[in-house]
Design a protein around this motif. Structure first.
Motif, PDB file in Angstrom:
ATOM      1  N   TYR A   1       0.854  -1.190   0.000  1.00 57.79           N
ATOM      2  CA  TYR A   1       0.000   0.000   0.000  1.00 57.79           C
ATOM      3  C   TYR A   1       0.890   1.239   0.000  1.00 57.79           C
ATOM      4  CZ  TYR A   1      -3.718  -3.141   1.682  1.00 57.79           C
ATOM      5  OH  TYR A   1      -4.626  -4.153   1.825  1.00 57.79           O
ATOM      6  N   ALA A   2       0.563   2.211  -0.846  1.00 58.86           N
ATOM      7  CA  ALA A   2       1.253   3.496  -0.801  1.00 58.86           C
ATOM      8  C   ALA A   2       0.731   4.288   0.384  1.00 58.86           C
ATOM      9  CB  ALA A   2       1.031   4.266  -2.094  1.00 58.86           C
ATOM     10  N   ASN A   3       1.637   4.864   1.142  1.00 56.16           N
ATOM     11  CA  ASN A   3       1.275   5.686   2.281  1.00 56.16           C
ATOM     12  C   ASN A   3       2.115   6.955   2.217  1.00 56.16           C
ATOM     13  OD1 ASN A   3       0.138   6.533   4.688  1.00 56.16           O
ATOM     14  ND2 ASN A   3       0.648   4.676   5.820  1.00 56.16           N
ATOM     15  N   ARG A   4       1.976   7.822   3.206  1.00 60.29           N
ATOM     16  CA  ARG A   4       2.714   9.078   3.198  1.00 60.29           C
ATOM     17  C   ARG A   4       4.197   8.828   3.438  1.00 60.29           C
ATOM     18  NH1 ARG A   4       0.056  14.436   5.001  1.00 60.29           N
ATOM     19  NH2 ARG A   4      -1.717  13.073   4.681  1.00 60.29           N
ATOM     20  N   ASN A   5       5.036   9.143   2.433  1.00 60.84           N
ATOM     21  CA  ASN A   5       6.491   8.980   2.499  1.00 60.84           C
ATOM     22  C   ASN A   5       6.937   7.537   2.686  1.00 60.84           C
ATOM     23  OD1 ASN A   5       6.222  11.969   4.261  1.00 60.84           O
ATOM     24  ND2 ASN A   5       7.261  11.849   2.292  1.00 60.84           N
ATOM     25  N   CYS A   6       6.104   6.586   2.301  1.00 67.62           N
ATOM     26  CA  CYS A   6       6.499   5.196   2.475  1.00 67.62           C
ATOM     27  C   CYS A   6       5.613   4.254   1.674  1.00 67.62           C
ATOM     28  CB  CYS A   6       6.477   4.792   3.952  1.00 67.62           C
ATOM     29  SG  CYS A   6       4.818   4.692   4.663  1.00 67.62           S
ATOM     30  N   VAL A   7       6.039   3.004   1.609  1.00 67.92           N
ATOM     31  CA  VAL A   7       5.219   1.915   1.092  1.00 67.92           C
ATOM     32  C   VAL A   7       5.112   0.874   2.201  1.00 67.92           C
ATOM     33  CG1 VAL A   7       5.059   0.029  -0.565  1.00 67.92           C
ATOM     34  CG2 VAL A   7       5.838   2.291  -1.321  1.00 67.92           C
ATOM     35  N   ASP A   8       3.886   0.538   2.587  1.00 71.00           N
ATOM     36  CA  ASP A   8       3.641  -0.466   3.614  1.00 71.00           C
ATOM     37  C   ASP A   8       3.413  -1.816   2.943  1.00 71.00           C
ATOM     38  OD1 ASP A   8       3.706   1.284   5.832  1.00 71.00           O
ATOM     39  OD2 ASP A   8       1.680   1.952   5.382  1.00 71.00           O
ATOM     40  N   ILE A   9       4.083  -2.852   3.446  1.00 64.35           N
ATOM     41  CA  ILE A   9       3.985  -4.186   2.853  1.00 64.35           C
ATOM     42  C   ILE A   9       3.564  -5.177   3.935  1.00 64.35           C
ATOM     43  CG2 ILE A   9       5.278  -6.019   1.711  1.00 64.35           C
ATOM     44  CD1 ILE A   9       7.101  -3.731   0.603  1.00 64.35           C
ATOM     45  N   VAL A  10       2.463  -5.899   3.672  1.00 63.32           N
ATOM     46  CA  VAL A  10       1.862  -6.794   4.660  1.00 63.32           C
ATOM     47  C   VAL A  10       1.487  -8.117   4.001  1.00 63.32           C
ATOM     48  CG1 VAL A  10       0.990  -4.914   6.099  1.00 63.32           C
ATOM     49  CG2 VAL A  10      -0.406  -5.769   4.205  1.00 63.32           C
ATOM     50  N   PRO A  11       1.106  -9.130   4.779  1.00 63.31           N
ATOM     51  CA  PRO A  11       0.663 -10.403   4.186  1.00 63.31           C
ATOM     52  C   PRO A  11      -0.574 -10.209   3.321  1.00 63.31           C
ATOM     53  CG  PRO A  11       1.140 -10.676   6.526  1.00 63.31           C
ATOM     54  CD  PRO A  11       1.165  -9.208   6.259  1.00 63.31           C
ATOM     55  N   VAL A  12      -0.735 -11.064   2.332  1.00 64.07           N
ATOM     56  CA  VAL A  12      -1.899 -10.978   1.457  1.00 64.07           C
ATOM     57  C   VAL A  12      -3.182 -11.103   2.285  1.00 64.07           C
ATOM     58  CG1 VAL A  12      -2.007 -13.465   0.948  1.00 64.07           C
ATOM     59  CG2 VAL A  12      -2.883 -11.820  -0.716  1.00 64.07           C
ATOM     60  N   GLY A  13      -4.181 -10.316   1.922  1.00 63.16           N
ATOM     61  CA  GLY A  13      -5.454 -10.344   2.636  1.00 63.16           C
ATOM     62  C   GLY A  13      -5.516  -9.420   3.825  1.00 63.16           C
ATOM     63  N   ILE A  14      -4.367  -8.853   4.208  1.00 57.69           N
ATOM     64  CA  ILE A  14      -4.336  -7.953   5.360  1.00 57.69           C
ATOM     65  C   ILE A  14      -4.625  -6.527   4.904  1.00 57.69           C
ATOM     66  CG2 ILE A  14      -2.854  -6.924   7.132  1.00 57.69           C
ATOM     67  CD1 ILE A  14      -3.800  -9.772   7.723  1.00 57.69           C
ATOM     68  N   SER A  15      -5.487  -5.867   5.631  1.00 56.07           N
ATOM     69  CA  SER A  15      -5.792  -4.458   5.396  1.00 56.07           C
ATOM     70  C   SER A  15      -6.324  -3.876   6.693  1.00 56.07           C
ATOM     71  CB  SER A  15      -6.839  -4.305   4.289  1.00 56.07           C
ATOM     72  OG  SER A  15      -8.111  -4.763   4.742  1.00 56.07           O
ATOM     73  N   LYS A  16      -6.467  -2.577   6.732  1.00 53.14           N
ATOM     74  CA  LYS A  16      -7.043  -1.954   7.920  1.00 53.14           C
ATOM     75  C   LYS A  16      -8.483  -2.411   8.141  1.00 53.14           C
ATOM     76  CE  LYS A  16      -4.080   2.076   8.414  1.00 53.14           C
ATOM     77  NZ  LYS A  16      -4.004   3.529   8.696  1.00 53.14           N
ATOM     78  N   ALA A  17      -9.195  -2.663   7.037  1.00 53.75           N
ATOM     79  CA  ALA A  17     -10.569  -3.153   7.170  1.00 53.75           C
ATOM     80  C   ALA A  17     -10.603  -4.534   7.804  1.00 53.75           C
ATOM     81  CB  ALA A  17     -11.255  -3.184   5.803  1.00 53.75           C
ATOM     82  N   GLU A  18      -9.679  -5.406   7.407  1.00 51.23           N
ATOM     83  CA  GLU A  18      -9.641  -6.769   7.962  1.00 51.23           C
ATOM     84  C   GLU A  18      -9.273  -6.753   9.436  1.00 51.23           C
ATOM     85  OE1 GLU A  18     -10.466  -9.779   6.684  1.00 51.23           O
ATOM     86  OE2 GLU A  18     -11.304  -8.592   5.054  1.00 51.23           O
ATOM     87  N   GLY A  19      -8.291  -5.930   9.798  1.00 53.13           N
ATOM     88  CA  GLY A  19      -7.921  -5.837  11.209  1.00 53.13           C
ATOM     89  C   GLY A  19      -9.049  -5.315  12.062  1.00 53.13           C
ATOM     90  N   LEU A  20      -9.748  -4.309  11.548  1.00 58.56           N
ATOM     91  CA  LEU A  20     -10.890  -3.766  12.285  1.00 58.56           C
ATOM     92  C   LEU A  20     -12.022  -4.779  12.364  1.00 58.56           C
ATOM     93  CD1 LEU A  20     -12.195  -1.411  13.737  1.00 58.56           C
ATOM     94  CD2 LEU A  20     -12.812  -0.449  11.500  1.00 58.56           C
ATOM     95  N   SER A  21     -12.224  -5.554  11.307  1.00 57.94           N
ATOM     96  CA  SER A  21     -13.260  -6.587  11.302  1.00 57.94           C
ATOM     97  C   SER A  21     -13.031  -7.603  12.418  1.00 57.94           C
ATOM     98  CB  SER A  21     -13.285  -7.297   9.947  1.00 57.94           C
ATOM     99  OG  SER A  21     -14.200  -8.370   9.954  1.00 57.94           O
ATOM    100  N   TYR A  22     -11.762  -7.934  12.686  1.00 59.46           N
ATOM    101  CA  TYR A  22     -11.442  -8.858  13.778  1.00 59.46           C
ATOM    102  C   TYR A  22     -11.939  -8.282  15.105  1.00 59.46           C
ATOM    103  CZ  TYR A  22      -8.778 -11.684  17.063  1.00 59.46           C
ATOM    104  OH  TYR A  22      -8.417 -12.512  18.115  1.00 59.46           O
TER     105      TYR A  22
END
Length: 254
Positions: free
Chosen positions: A173-194
């Motif tokens: 994911y592109a973010n401010r001044n960086c690129v965030d790299i996470v496992p497939v299927g992971i997103s802020k929506a998925e974490g919040l869903s948990y």
């Protein structure tokens, strides 16, 4: 009971410290019986320092862009890790990039590695370079990788490359001044869903606010808002645009 989930950097904290107006609004929201959750790309190690510096409480903390979840007492509820062999392959690619640095995250701690010391490291300038990258790699667990850079066009190219070459294993994911790299299927929506499943909260009672592209999944999944400094693409996909988290809470509590 309602739940407000806020991004941290650029949304709740846009000054060196969280401003008093926002801190007071968060406390009023919680005192009214509602829940406040921070959903951030930061590690727990980094965010604990923010909690101490700003003296506020989160009912839950979703870190690593959704890959790590803690409750308000500091108990770890969930950690998702990258496929380790693919992570090693990705690190070799990152080392060839014209970037300032990259940071490895094991689910709690961060480890910074400088790529180009001549570049201004806007993202991690105050973070010392760790000497134990090898120890972390020997542990065989990497939860997130963050590339620090100052070029939005390069960030988008990296995102496209990673998502194509590591499809099925890794997401960027592109973010401010960086690129965030996470496992497939992971997103802020998925974490919040948990968190919502853990609490048994209905989606219609959930509100989210953010300022960047890694916030889009949760903005689109729930009642999603953005702050005025967010890019136009983010604001267009938001139900409402607010000047601050305090303004958002004031509106929600009417």
């Amino acid at each position: 009971m309602k739940l407000l989930a806020s991004d941290y950097d650029g949304t709740l904290r846009y000054e060196p410290k969280v401003v008093e107006e926002d801190l007071d609004a968060v406390k009023r929201w919680q005192n009214a019986g509602n829940l406040f959750v921070v959903v951030t790309g930061r590690s727990m190690e980094s965010f604990l320092q923010e909690l101490e510096n700003n003296d506020f409480h989160c009912d839950f903390i979703v870190l690593n862009n959704g890959g790590v979840v803690y409750d308000g007492s500091g108990k770890c509820l969930q950690v998702s890790y990258l496929d380790f062999d693919k992570a090693l392959e990705l690190i070799e690619y990152i080392r060839t990039l014209p970037c300032a640095s990259y940071v490895l995250n094991d689910g709690f701690h961060r480890h910074r590695v400088v790529i180009d010391p001549s570049q201004e490291d806007v993202k991690y300038a105050n973070m010392p370079q760790e000497k134990d990258e090898e120890a972390l790699l020997n542990g065989g667990k990497i939860a997130q990788i963050v590339i620090s850079l100052n070029d939005d066009e390069l960030a988008q190219r990296i995102v496209r490359y990673v998502n194509e070459q590591f499809n099925g294993y890794i997401e960027a994911y592109a973010n401010r001044n960086c690129v965030d790299i996470v496992p497939v299927g992971i997103s802020k929506a998925e974490g919040l869903s948990y968190v919502l499943q853990y609490l048994g909260i209905d989606d219609d009672d959930v509100y989210t606010i953010g300022d960047s592209f890694n916030d889009l999944p949760m903005i689109e999944a729930y009642h999603g808002f953005s702050v005025g400094m967010a890019p136009e693409e983010i604001r267009e996909k938001s139900e409402q645009v607010y000047l601050s988290v305090a303004d958002c809470i004031k509106d929600l509590m009417r």
